[in-house]
Write a protein that holds these residues in place. Structure first.
Motif, PDB file in Angstrom:
ATOM      1  N   ASN A  21       0.831  -1.210   0.000  1.00  0.00           N
ATOM      2  CA  ASN A  21       0.000   0.000   0.000  1.00  0.00           C
ATOM      3  C   ASN A  21       0.866   1.262   0.000  1.00  0.00           C
ATOM      4  OD1 ASN A  21      -2.360  -1.492  -0.034  1.00  0.00           O
ATOM      5  ND2 ASN A  21      -2.586  -1.452   2.192  1.00  0.00           N
ATOM      6  N   ASP A  22       1.945   1.257   0.780  1.00  0.00           N
ATOM      7  CA  ASP A  22       2.868   2.402   0.799  1.00  0.00           C
ATOM      8  C   ASP A  22       3.459   2.655  -0.583  1.00  0.00           C
ATOM      9  OD1 ASP A  22       2.471   2.710   3.530  1.00  0.00           O
ATOM     10  OD2 ASP A  22       4.388   1.786   4.097  1.00  0.00           O
ATOM     11  N   ASN A  24       2.332   1.622  -3.454  1.00  0.00           N
ATOM     12  CA  ASN A  24       1.285   2.026  -4.390  1.00  0.00           C
ATOM     13  C   ASN A  24       0.973   3.509  -4.239  1.00  0.00           C
ATOM     14  OD1 ASN A  24       0.339   0.189  -6.322  1.00  0.00           O
ATOM     15  ND2 ASN A  24      -0.659  -1.032  -4.754  1.00  0.00           N
ATOM     16  N   GLY A  25       0.968   4.011  -3.007  1.00  0.00           N
ATOM     17  CA  GLY A  25       0.764   5.441  -2.783  1.00  0.00           C
ATOM     18  C   GLY A  25       1.881   6.262  -3.404  1.00  0.00           C
ATOM     19  N   LYS A  26       3.112   5.818  -3.233  1.00  0.00           N
ATOM     20  CA  LYS A  26       4.252   6.508  -3.843  1.00  0.00           C
ATOM     21  C   LYS A  26       4.165   6.450  -5.364  1.00  0.00           C
ATOM     22  CE  LYS A  26       7.362   5.511  -0.017  1.00  0.00           C
ATOM     23  NZ  LYS A  26       8.530   4.757   0.436  1.00  0.00           N
ATOM     24  N   ARG A  27       3.740   5.318  -5.880  1.00  0.00           N
ATOM     25  CA  ARG A  27       3.597   5.153  -7.325  1.00  0.00           C
ATOM     26  C   ARG A  27       2.571   6.146  -7.872  1.00  0.00           C
ATOM     27  NH1 ARG A  27      -0.163   3.389 -10.227  1.00  0.00           N
ATOM     28  NH2 ARG A  27      -1.287   2.461  -8.494  1.00  0.00           N
ATOM     29  N   ARG A  28       1.430   6.245  -7.203  1.00  0.00           N
ATOM     30  CA  ARG A  28       0.396   7.179  -7.656  1.00  0.00           C
ATOM     31  C   ARG A  28       0.894   8.620  -7.619  1.00  0.00           C
ATOM     32  NH1 ARG A  28      -2.746   3.313  -5.186  1.00  0.00           N
ATOM     33  NH2 ARG A  28      -2.764   4.318  -3.155  1.00  0.00           N
ATOM     34  N   LYS A  29       1.612   8.988  -6.560  1.00  0.00           N
ATOM     35  CA  LYS A  29       2.145  10.346  -6.440  1.00  0.00           C
ATOM     36  C   LYS A  29       3.151  10.627  -7.556  1.00  0.00           C
ATOM     37  CE  LYS A  29       4.574  13.456  -3.343  1.00  0.00           C
ATOM     38  NZ  LYS A  29       5.403  13.597  -2.185  1.00  0.00           N
ATOM     39  N   ASN A  93       8.804   1.779  -8.213  1.00  0.00           N
ATOM     40  CA  ASN A  93       7.637   1.531  -7.358  1.00  0.00           C
ATOM     41  C   ASN A  93       6.788   0.392  -7.913  1.00  0.00           C
ATOM     42  OD1 ASN A  93       7.270   5.047  -6.651  1.00  0.00           O
ATOM     43  ND2 ASN A  93       8.227   3.495  -5.381  1.00  0.00           N
TER      44      ASN A  93
END
Length: 157
Positions: A21-22, A24-29, A93
């Motif tokens: 999840n971490d 994935n959040g970095k990937r989206r950002k 990521n």
């Protein structure tokens, strides 16, 4: 997925999901930043070309200065893309998320096999240690890539 009788395995699964999840959040950002910056560069380059074409016909010095300003903006966007390495970070990521997903799937499959055929398939502490080592290797690799990108982006100051 049901809980396993080894609490250490359950803890590992939760940790894998948290890290996934971490990342994935970095990937989206990174993807948002990359999309915004690259689109800004494309738009600024297009406007520059358009302004130059107009100025060739009209020969108005204001349009020339405006074209120079928009061209500079395009260069700023390009510098952001190079310095912050959004596409490289995004790729790392994605690679990490995929590796963590694969590890989680392998653990869950072993848990299913154990339930399907408990006489022939048992998860042991040694197997859990192997899963934990694979998890740590994935995180070590991600950290190494992050540090490498950080050094490169600092050199581009």
């Amino acid at each position: 997925m049901s809980a396993h009788h080894y609490s250490s395995l359950n803890k590992l699964i939760v940790e894998i999901e948290n890290r996934r999840n971490d990342f994935n959040g970095k990937r989206r950002k990174n993807q948002r930043s990359y999309n915004l910056t690259s689109k800004g560069q494309i738009i600024a380059s297009s406007i520059t070309t358009f302004l130059i074409a107009i100025n060739v016909e009209l020969d108005i010095s204001f349009i020339a200065f405006l074209a120079i300003g928009v061209s500079a903006l395009s260069s700023v966007f390009g510098s952001f893309l190079a310095k912050y390495m959004y596409s490289e970070r995004l790729a790392h990521n994605i690679q990490t998320v995929c590796a963590l997903s694969e590890l989680k799937f392998n653990i869950e499959m072993d848990m299913e096999k154990e339930m399907d055929d408990p006489d022939n398939h048992r998860i042991t502490m040694e197997v859990i240690d192997e899963f934990k080592d694979r998890y740590q290797n994935i995180l070590d690799q991600a950290n190494s890539e992050w540090q490498k990108n950080l050094k490169i982006s600092r050199k581009k100051k």
